[in-house]
Design a protein around this motif. Structure first.
Motif, PDB file in Angstrom:
ATOM      1  N   ILE A  76     -39.033 -15.201 126.239  1.00  0.00           N
ATOM      2  CA  ILE A  76     -39.441 -14.168 125.133  1.00  0.00           C
ATOM      3  C   ILE A  76     -40.929 -14.718 124.694  1.00  0.00           C
ATOM      4  CG2 ILE A  76     -39.468 -13.086 123.036  1.00  0.00           C
ATOM      5  CD1 ILE A  76     -36.435 -13.345 123.173  1.00  0.00           C
ATOM      6  N   TYR A  77     -41.817 -13.954 125.168  1.00  0.00           N
ATOM      7  CA  TYR A  77     -43.302 -14.537 124.742  1.00  0.00           C
ATOM      8  C   TYR A  77     -43.455 -13.832 123.316  1.00  0.00           C
ATOM      9  CZ  TYR A  77     -48.317 -14.494 124.290  1.00  0.00           C
ATOM     10  OH  TYR A  77     -49.645 -14.949 123.974  1.00  0.00           O
ATOM     11  N   ILE A  78     -44.132 -14.399 122.204  1.00  0.00           N
ATOM     12  CA  ILE A  78     -44.181 -14.140 120.930  1.00  0.00           C
ATOM     13  C   ILE A  78     -45.860 -13.517 121.000  1.00  0.00           C
ATOM     14  CG2 ILE A  78     -44.266 -14.374 118.458  1.00  0.00           C
ATOM     15  CD1 ILE A  78     -41.856 -15.822 118.742  1.00  0.00           C
ATOM     16  N   ALA A  79     -46.150 -12.354 120.712  1.00  0.00           N
ATOM     17  CA  ALA A  79     -47.245 -11.948 120.693  1.00  0.00           C
ATOM     18  C   ALA A  79     -47.661 -11.739 119.219  1.00  0.00           C
ATOM     19  CB  ALA A  79     -47.657 -10.563 121.443  1.00  0.00           C
ATOM     20  N   SER A  80     -48.442 -12.575 118.655  1.00  0.00           N
ATOM     21  CA  SER A  80     -48.867 -12.633 117.187  1.00  0.00           C
ATOM     22  C   SER A  80     -49.601 -13.547 116.673  1.00  0.00           C
ATOM     23  CB  SER A  80     -47.581 -12.817 116.414  1.00  0.00           C
ATOM     24  OG  SER A  80     -46.941 -13.852 116.278  1.00  0.00           O
ATOM     25  N   GLY A  81     -50.246 -13.446 115.623  1.00  0.00           N
ATOM     26  CA  GLY A  81     -51.050 -14.519 114.883  1.00  0.00           C
ATOM     27  C   GLY A  81     -49.962 -15.604 114.251  1.00  0.00           C
ATOM     28  N   PHE A  95     -32.225 -17.495 120.753  1.00  0.00           N
ATOM     29  CA  PHE A  95     -32.974 -17.345 122.055  1.00  0.00           C
ATOM     30  C   PHE A  95     -33.827 -18.556 122.038  1.00  0.00           C
ATOM     31  CE2 PHE A  95     -31.788 -13.156 120.616  1.00  0.00           C
ATOM     32  CZ  PHE A  95     -31.434 -12.771 121.608  1.00  0.00           C
ATOM     33  N   PRO A  96     -33.445 -19.793 122.963  1.00  0.00           N
ATOM     34  CA  PRO A  96     -34.162 -21.033 122.619  1.00  0.00           C
ATOM     35  C   PRO A  96     -35.460 -20.850 123.593  1.00  0.00           C
ATOM     36  CG  PRO A  96     -32.277 -21.229 123.854  1.00  0.00           C
ATOM     37  CD  PRO A  96     -32.086 -19.863 123.386  1.00  0.00           C
ATOM     38  N   ASN A  97     -35.479 -19.804 124.413  1.00  0.00           N
ATOM     39  CA  ASN A  97     -36.743 -19.879 125.653  1.00  0.00           C
ATOM     40  C   ASN A  97     -37.750 -19.063 125.057  1.00  0.00           C
ATOM     41  OD1 ASN A  97     -37.962 -20.202 127.904  1.00  0.00           O
ATOM     42  ND2 ASN A  97     -36.551 -19.203 129.333  1.00  0.00           N
ATOM     43  N   ILE A  98     -38.192 -19.566 124.011  1.00  0.00           N
ATOM     44  CA  ILE A  98     -39.293 -18.979 123.210  1.00  0.00           C
ATOM     45  C   ILE A  98     -40.609 -19.428 123.568  1.00  0.00           C
ATOM     46  CG2 ILE A  98     -40.638 -18.524 120.935  1.00  0.00           C
ATOM     47  CD1 ILE A  98     -38.241 -16.637 121.229  1.00  0.00           C
ATOM     48  N   VAL A  99     -41.839 -18.504 123.851  1.00  0.00           N
ATOM     49  CA  VAL A  99     -42.889 -19.110 124.228  1.00  0.00           C
ATOM     50  C   VAL A  99     -44.145 -18.496 123.699  1.00  0.00           C
ATOM     51  CG1 VAL A  99     -44.543 -19.294 126.332  1.00  0.00           C
ATOM     52  CG2 VAL A  99     -42.132 -19.271 126.626  1.00  0.00           C
ATOM     53  N   ARG A 100     -45.156 -19.612 123.406  1.00  0.00           N
ATOM     54  CA  ARG A 100     -46.444 -18.622 122.602  1.00  0.00           C
ATOM     55  C   ARG A 100     -47.387 -19.062 123.464  1.00  0.00           C
ATOM     56  NH1 ARG A 100     -46.414 -18.443 116.339  1.00  0.00           N
ATOM     57  NH2 ARG A 100     -47.668 -16.700 117.034  1.00  0.00           N
ATOM     58  N   LYS A 101     -48.705 -18.561 123.102  1.00  0.00           N
ATOM     59  CA  LYS A 101     -49.779 -19.030 123.795  1.00  0.00           C
ATOM     60  C   LYS A 101     -50.328 -20.328 123.972  1.00  0.00           C
ATOM     61  CE  LYS A 101     -52.627 -15.838 121.627  1.00  0.00           C
ATOM     62  NZ  LYS A 101     -51.401 -15.391 120.581  1.00  0.00           N
ATOM     63  N   GLU A 102     -49.832 -21.087 122.941  1.00  0.00           N
ATOM     64  CA  GLU A 102     -50.376 -22.547 122.861  1.00  0.00           C
ATOM     65  C   GLU A 102     -49.694 -23.424 124.022  1.00  0.00           C
ATOM     66  OE1 GLU A 102     -51.294 -20.524 118.828  1.00  0.00           O
ATOM     67  OE2 GLU A 102     -49.464 -20.280 120.275  1.00  0.00           O
ATOM     68  N   MET A 103     -48.365 -22.802 124.089  1.00  0.00           N
ATOM     69  CA  MET A 103     -47.587 -23.505 125.215  1.00  0.00           C
ATOM     70  C   MET A 103     -48.126 -23.310 126.590  1.00  0.00           C
ATOM     71  SD  MET A 103     -44.045 -22.546 123.219  1.00  0.00           S
ATOM     72  CE  MET A 103     -43.013 -23.254 124.508  1.00  0.00           C
ATOM     73  N   LEU A 104     -49.025 -21.960 126.988  1.00  0.00           N
ATOM     74  CA  LEU A 104     -49.114 -21.802 128.331  1.00  0.00           C
ATOM     75  C   LEU A 104     -50.452 -22.475 128.641  1.00  0.00           C
ATOM     76  CD1 LEU A 104     -48.047 -18.130 127.927  1.00  0.00           C
ATOM     77  CD2 LEU A 104     -46.719 -20.205 129.094  1.00  0.00           C
ATOM     78  N   LEU A 105     -51.118 -22.566 127.518  1.00  0.00           N
ATOM     79  CA  LEU A 105     -52.775 -22.967 127.873  1.00  0.00           C
ATOM     80  C   LEU A 105     -53.108 -24.287 127.031  1.00  0.00           C
ATOM     81  CD1 LEU A 105     -54.436 -19.649 126.759  1.00  0.00           C
ATOM     82  CD2 LEU A 105     -54.083 -20.316 129.095  1.00  0.00           C
ATOM     83  N   PHE A 106     -54.285 -24.867 127.817  1.00  0.00           N
ATOM     84  CA  PHE A 106     -54.448 -26.302 127.224  1.00  0.00           C
ATOM     85  C   PHE A 106     -55.221 -26.065 126.100  1.00  0.00           C
ATOM     86  CE2 PHE A 106     -54.447 -27.092 131.946  1.00  0.00           C
ATOM     87  CZ  PHE A 106     -53.229 -28.023 132.002  1.00  0.00           C
ATOM     88  N   GLU A 107     -55.305 -27.047 125.331  1.00  0.00           N
ATOM     89  CA  GLU A 107     -55.858 -26.938 124.033  1.00  0.00           C
ATOM     90  C   GLU A 107     -57.587 -26.846 124.198  1.00  0.00           C
ATOM     91  OE1 GLU A 107     -56.681 -29.978 120.198  1.00  0.00           O
ATOM     92  OE2 GLU A 107     -55.398 -30.572 121.648  1.00  0.00           O
ATOM     93  N   ASP A 108     -58.018 -27.239 125.137  1.00  0.00           N
ATOM     94  CA  ASP A 108     -59.591 -27.106 125.321  1.00  0.00           C
ATOM     95  C   ASP A 108     -59.892 -25.469 125.925  1.00  0.00           C
ATOM     96  OD1 ASP A 108     -58.502 -27.598 127.666  1.00  0.00           O
ATOM     97  OD2 ASP A 108     -60.237 -28.205 128.619  1.00  0.00           O
ATOM     98  N   GLU A 109     -58.699 -24.959 126.270  1.00  0.00           N
ATOM     99  CA  GLU A 109     -58.897 -23.586 126.638  1.00  0.00           C
ATOM    100  C   GLU A 109     -58.782 -22.598 125.486  1.00  0.00           C
ATOM    101  OE1 GLU A 109     -57.220 -23.339 131.410  1.00  0.00           O
ATOM    102  OE2 GLU A 109     -55.534 -23.618 129.569  1.00  0.00           O
TER     103      GLU A 109
END
Length: 498
Positions: A335-340, A356-370
């Motif tokens: 589950i990708y959480i789309a929100s602020g 649902f432990p398989n939670i994903v957010r954008k911070e987990m998919l991209l590097f900090e500098d991105e």
């Protein structure tokens, strides 16, 4: 006789040398001319002739057909990658004046407004200036149109509909344009009868608010299709946003399918809606203070529980967890959480993560500098969520705000991809019955599934309510005029009436 014939080979060699030289000159000239033609074609955006497919050998080589297919495939790929598409033919018309628009709201509210205003400009034969985005709202995002959308693509893709310019001509420098707010949910006749005379008189007009200024229904088909053309073709995100969005989608796809949960449980939503169910007394007081701190927000005294029972509040993360389980999503669902930022932080997501432990957010998919360049630009962050939401296998919004509606419509356009439209009014009733132990878990699950059998973005027509545009179905949530038969859903949109 032998002595007379001896020089002939020399003569042949000389003739052969001259012929070879002429042949070389012709080849070189052809190469130069062809190269020049390619350069000119690329520069002016002229279409190039497609590559010819290889033909099977006439000699009878049994591998000839396979070879021809392979070469044809390579040629097709090369054309797709290298050939520049021809620009649409510029529409020639006498402009009645210039239209400036100042969009208000978040990304998706502004997106829909831009589609509407392009349609108005086309209908009134106006020249449109690249839109201004909202910088004064709660989010205080300084992004310009070109920081979010591809300006060149926007201008060129609309050449055959309306002329779009980057700024007003110099002759209007220093002149204050007529500024006004069009009447909400207006038909095209309102713009023809009320707005066009003003544009002709003042030459330049500025719309200071653009949200929901065009009717959902009753417009000519060609205008409805133009709204779709702008939304699904002309409004393309910048290459940098598209690249990061595609990277996120690729990462999510590596493990198979994924669900996007648009969990609209952010501070601004709760403060301005007055929805405080599940919040502590301290949190409720904080949200109330925030609502009163913004004078432009007219609704101050709000009965939170009444709004919740009417289905006008977003589901809490805890309520959403119960609904996902009842609908039958397995524990390992990605589950990708789309929100602020979720109000209440990680503690408010604890129940959701436990189930649902398989939670994903954008911070987990991209590097900090991105992500660094996007951190203080909420609209650009929302654009990343938009791309992932449209591409997901299932999209589930916990609220029916602008993003939920616009993404749902885009997914319909892409081929009626599954969007679960939660019936919040009936859901909170079922949740309360379950928590009061008046329903068993099995009864609760059965009721939730039956409730949503017909709420999965199946093809349907919009509900029209005369005189109540806010209550009827939103055009951008279900632009059925642009969807066509099922077999043609994925074809390129044709926005002119046939």
């Amino acid at each position: 006789m032998a002595k007379q014939k001896a020089p002939l080979p020399v003569i042949r060699r000389r003739i052969g040398g001259v012929g070879l030289l002429r042949w070389a000159v012709r080849v070189a000239s052809s190469i130069v001319l062809w190269t020049a033609l390619l350069q000119l074609s690329t520069f002016f955006g002229l279409p190039l002739s497609p590559l010819r497919a290889a033909r099977p050998s006439c000699i009878g080589n049994r591998n000839a057909s396979a070879t021809a297919s392979a070469v044809t495939a390579v040629a097709s790929d090369d054309v797709g990658d290298l050939a520049h598409p021809a620009l649409p033919t510029r529409r020639s018309y006498k402009s009645n004046g210039y239209l400036l628009i100042s969009c208000n709201g978040g990304l998706n509210q502004m997106r829909a407004a831009i589609c509407d205003m392009v349609t108005v400009a086309r209908y009134l034969n106006l020249t449109m200036v690249v839109p201004e985005l909202d910088k004064q709202s709660f989010w205080a995002d300084p992004s310009d149109f070109g920081d979010i959308f591809d300006v060149n693509h926007f201008i060129y893709s609309l050449r055959d509909e309306v002329k779009v310019i980057r700024e007003l001509p110099q002759k209007f420098n220093g002149k204050v344009p007529l500024s006004m707010q069009p009447v909400s949910w207006s038909s095209e006749k309102y713009y023809l009868r009320q707005i066009l005379p003003l544009v002709r008189k003042h030459k330049v007009i500025r719309f200071s608010r653009t949200d929901s200024r065009l009717a959902n229904n009753g417009l000519p088909l060609r205008l409805q299709k133009l709204r779709c053309h702008v939304n699904y073709n002309a409004l393309r995100f910048t290459p940098s946003i598209e690249a990061l969005g595609n990277k996120m989608i690729s990462s999510l796809r590596k493990t198979g399918s994924f669900v996007v949960l648009h969990l609209r449980y952010e501070m601004d939503m709760l403060a301005f809606s007055g929805c405080t169910h599940g919040c502590s007394g301290q949190e409720t007081a904080e949200l109330t203070r925030m609502r009163y701190a913004y004078p432009w927000w007219k609704e101050k005294e709000i009965d939170s529980e009444k709004k919740r029972l009417e289905g006008l509040c977003p589901l809490t993360p805890g309520e959403t967890t119960l609904v996902l389980k009842a609908l039958g999503f397995p524990r390992d669902t990605r589950i990708y959480i789309a929100s602020g930022e979720i109000y209440g932080g990680e503690k408010r997501l604890a129940a959701l993560k436990a189930e649902f432990p398989n939670i994903v957010r954008k911070e987990m998919l991209l590097f900090e500098d991105e992500l660094h360049l996007f951190q203080k630009h909420s609209t650009q962050m929302a654009a990343l969520d938009y791309l992932v939401s449209v591409a997901s296998d299932v999209f589930i919004p916990s609220n029916d705000g602008n993003m939920a509606k616009v993404v749902e419509g885009h997914r319909r356009f892409m081929g009626f991809h599954r969007t679960i439209q939660l019936d919040r009014k009936k859901l909170v009733e079922l949740i309360d019955l379950f928590e009061d132990q008046e329903l068993s878990w099995n009864e609760f699950c059965t009721a939730v599934k039956e409730l949503h059998e017909g709420r999965m973005s199946q093809p349907t027509r919009r509900k029209v309510i005369a005189g109540q545009p806010k209550e009827e179905d939103y055009f951008y949530a279900n632009p059925y005029e642009c969807l066509g038969p099922a077999r043609k859903r994925r074809e390129k949109l044709k926005h002119t009436e046939t």
